[in-house]
Design an enzyme around this catalytic site. Structure first.
Site, PDB file in Angstrom:
ATOM      1  N   TYR A   1     -10.909 -10.645  -5.917  1.00 29.89           N
ATOM      2  CA  TYR A   1     -10.040 -10.824  -7.078  1.00 29.89           C
ATOM      3  C   TYR A   1     -10.422 -12.072  -7.857  1.00 29.89           C
ATOM      4  O   TYR A   1     -10.302 -12.112  -9.076  1.00 29.89           O
ATOM      5  CB  TYR A   1      -8.578 -10.893  -6.627  1.00 29.89           C
ATOM      6  CG  TYR A   1      -8.095  -9.598  -6.035  1.00 29.89           C
ATOM      7  CD1 TYR A   1      -7.755  -8.521  -6.851  1.00 29.89           C
ATOM      8  CD2 TYR A   1      -8.005  -9.434  -4.653  1.00 29.89           C
ATOM      9  CE1 TYR A   1      -7.337  -7.317  -6.311  1.00 29.89           C
ATOM     10  CE2 TYR A   1      -7.585  -8.226  -4.110  1.00 29.89           C
ATOM     11  CZ  TYR A   1      -7.257  -7.174  -4.941  1.00 29.89           C
ATOM     12  OH  TYR A   1      -6.853  -5.984  -4.398  1.00 29.89           O
TER      13      TYR A   1
ATOM     14  N   HIS B   1      -3.426   2.113  -5.619  1.00 30.32           N
ATOM     15  CA  HIS B   1      -4.177   0.912  -5.263  1.00 30.32           C
ATOM     16  C   HIS B   1      -4.385   0.019  -6.488  1.00 30.32           C
ATOM     17  O   HIS B   1      -4.480  -1.207  -6.351  1.00 30.32           O
ATOM     18  CB  HIS B   1      -5.514   1.283  -4.636  1.00 30.32           C
ATOM     19  CG  HIS B   1      -5.933   0.335  -3.552  1.00 30.32           C
ATOM     20  ND1 HIS B   1      -5.221   0.156  -2.385  1.00 30.32           N
ATOM     21  CD2 HIS B   1      -6.966  -0.543  -3.477  1.00 30.32           C
ATOM     22  CE1 HIS B   1      -5.805  -0.756  -1.625  1.00 30.32           C
ATOM     23  NE2 HIS B   1      -6.859  -1.201  -2.272  1.00 30.32           N
TER      24      HIS B   1
ATOM     25  N   ARG C   1       0.853  -1.188   0.000  1.00 33.09           N
ATOM     26  CA  ARG C   1       0.000   0.000   0.000  1.00 33.09           C
ATOM     27  C   ARG C   1       0.889   1.239   0.000  1.00 33.09           C
ATOM     28  O   ARG C   1       2.052   1.186   0.407  1.00 33.09           O
ATOM     29  CB  ARG C   1      -0.898   0.018   1.242  1.00 33.09           C
ATOM     30  CG  ARG C   1      -1.828  -1.174   1.378  1.00 33.09           C
ATOM     31  CD  ARG C   1      -2.609  -1.053   2.682  1.00 33.09           C
ATOM     32  NE  ARG C   1      -3.579  -2.132   2.861  1.00 33.09           N
ATOM     33  CZ  ARG C   1      -3.341  -3.262   3.523  1.00 33.09           C
ATOM     34  NH1 ARG C   1      -2.136  -3.457   4.080  1.00 33.09           N
ATOM     35  NH2 ARG C   1      -4.265  -4.192   3.654  1.00 33.09           N
TER      36      ARG C   1
ATOM     37  N   ARG D   1      -1.551  -2.238  -6.800  1.00 36.56           N
ATOM     38  CA  ARG D   1      -1.747  -3.355  -5.861  1.00 36.56           C
ATOM     39  C   ARG D   1      -2.739  -4.372  -6.432  1.00 36.56           C
ATOM     40  O   ARG D   1      -2.547  -5.584  -6.293  1.00 36.56           O
ATOM     41  CB  ARG D   1      -2.226  -2.782  -4.523  1.00 36.56           C
ATOM     42  CG  ARG D   1      -2.473  -3.775  -3.409  1.00 36.56           C
ATOM     43  CD  ARG D   1      -2.715  -2.984  -2.130  1.00 36.56           C
ATOM     44  NE  ARG D   1      -3.499  -3.708  -1.147  1.00 36.56           N
ATOM     45  CZ  ARG D   1      -2.980  -4.512  -0.229  1.00 36.56           C
ATOM     46  NH1 ARG D   1      -1.684  -4.730  -0.185  1.00 36.56           N
ATOM     47  NH2 ARG D   1      -3.766  -5.121   0.658  1.00 36.56           N
TER      48      ARG D   1
ATOM     49  N   LYS E   1      -2.288  -2.192   8.000  1.00 35.11           N
ATOM     50  CA  LYS E   1      -3.368  -1.570   8.754  1.00 35.11           C
ATOM     51  C   LYS E   1      -3.449  -2.170  10.150  1.00 35.11           C
ATOM     52  O   LYS E   1      -3.150  -3.342  10.359  1.00 35.11           O
ATOM     53  CB  LYS E   1      -4.696  -1.776   8.019  1.00 35.11           C
ATOM     54  CG  LYS E   1      -4.791  -1.031   6.690  1.00 35.11           C
ATOM     55  CD  LYS E   1      -6.147  -1.244   6.057  1.00 35.11           C
ATOM     56  CE  LYS E   1      -6.288  -0.444   4.759  1.00 35.11           C
ATOM     57  NZ  LYS E   1      -7.622  -0.650   4.129  1.00 35.11           N
TER      58      LYS E   1
ATOM     59  N   HIS F   1      -4.448  -8.991   3.975  1.00 40.26           N
ATOM     60  CA  HIS F   1      -5.878  -8.905   4.252  1.00 40.26           C
ATOM     61  C   HIS F   1      -6.215  -9.694   5.514  1.00 40.26           C
ATOM     62  O   HIS F   1      -5.757 -10.829   5.684  1.00 40.26           O
ATOM     63  CB  HIS F   1      -6.691  -9.485   3.086  1.00 40.26           C
ATOM     64  CG  HIS F   1      -6.715  -8.608   1.878  1.00 40.26           C
ATOM     65  ND1 HIS F   1      -7.015  -9.074   0.624  1.00 40.26           N
ATOM     66  CD2 HIS F   1      -6.467  -7.270   1.742  1.00 40.26           C
ATOM     67  CE1 HIS F   1      -6.960  -8.077  -0.247  1.00 40.26           C
ATOM     68  NE2 HIS F   1      -6.631  -6.977   0.414  1.00 40.26           N
TER      69      HIS F   1
END
Length: 286
Positions: A263, A228, A138, A231, A164, A254
């Site tokens: 995806y 993004h 990211r 990514r 995150k 994730h």
């Protein structure tokens, strides 16, 4: 309320001084404080949150932005509840969270990628965007990357990304990413900063500064892409190479597998195969 917000933001900053999460919390919570005024947190009700969501939407804020600010408010009240267990958070997810449009991820076309990277001659900038494309970082993870996070002398070079929620994960470097990173490090100024990517003033780069660099290069190249979407391209390439979705989940950082499953929905090779097999039969009947 501003005093409590400042206390919370300082706590977040102490937990992870390198991350810039505290800046986002500070900005988002001050947006909320501007609406409710200098009231005690306990006096805020879900009706105030109704007004906040309505006001944010009227200003043109996107659903993702509003939901991020609601998440900041929930984190703020969770922090305050340590001192006051009776404190009730006024955010009601089923009532206040704004539904976001479910858009499939869009990877960048190969021709656009070629034009974009052809416009980049700076070793630092090339390394930053190659890490996004080939390692799935990211933009915040690139900005927060530190020298101590690099393990380039291992048999399989890797780095540690700060994702995150202050979560860390190992990110393996493709040959292209390793070459780009080593090329930059060979000419990186010898300054005391711990950050890998430095501004021309010798400080760490902000996400805004990196984004401005991306916009400059995409304008020069005549293409549209975002950090993004680089990514997204990383995930799509792995899926096309038959990498298990659980491995892609870990590489992307994730928390939930459902996040990675989008995806598969965007590029389901089994669905493609079934469709074209059916087309072949149908055409044979004509």
């Amino acid at each position: 309320m501003l005093a409590e917000i400042e206390c919370f933001v300082n706590w977040v900053r102490r937990r992870n001084p390198q991350a810039r999460t505290w800046r986002d919390y500070s900005y988002d919570l001050k947006q909320f404080a501007a609406l409710v005024g200098d009231r005690a947190p306990a006096s805020v009700t879900f009706h105030d949150l109704d007004r906040f969501v309505t006001e944010q939407a009227a200003r043109g804020c996107k659903p993702g932005t509003i939901n991020r600010r609601l998440a900041a408010i929930r984190a703020f009240y969770t922090f305050l509840a340590d001192d006051d267990p009776a404190l009730i958070c006024p955010v009601l997810p089923h009532r206040h969270n704004v539904k976001e449009p479910q858009r499939l991820p869009r990877p960048v076309q190969q021709d656009d990628l070629a034009r974009f990277f052809a416009a980049i001659h700076d070793a630092r900038d090339r390394a930053m965007f190659v890490l996004m494309l080939r390692c799935g970082l990211r933009i915040s993870e690139v900005a927060n990357l530190q020298i101590a996070d690099l393990y380039l002398d291992e048999p399989r070079p890797r780095l540690v990304a700060h994702g995150k929620g202050c979560e860390e994960r190992s990110v393996y470097l493709s040959p292209q990413a390793e070459r780009a990173l080593r090329a930059y490090l060979a000419e990186r100024p010898l300054l005391p900063s711990d950050f890998v990517f430095l501004s021309y003033q010798g400080d760490g780069l902000s996400t805004t500064a990196i984004h401005k660099r991306l916009m400059r290069y995409r304008e020069q190249a005549g293409v549209y892409l975002s950090a993004h979407r680089l990514r997204h391209s990383f995930a799509n390439d792995l899926l096309s190479a038959d990498v298990p979705v659980t491995s892609i989940q870990k590489l992307l950082g994730h928390r939930w597998l459902e996040t990675t499953q989008v995806y598969v929905a965007a590029n389901d090779r089994q669905v493609q195969a079934d469709y074209y097999a059916a087309c072949q039969k149908l055409e044979g009947w004509q």
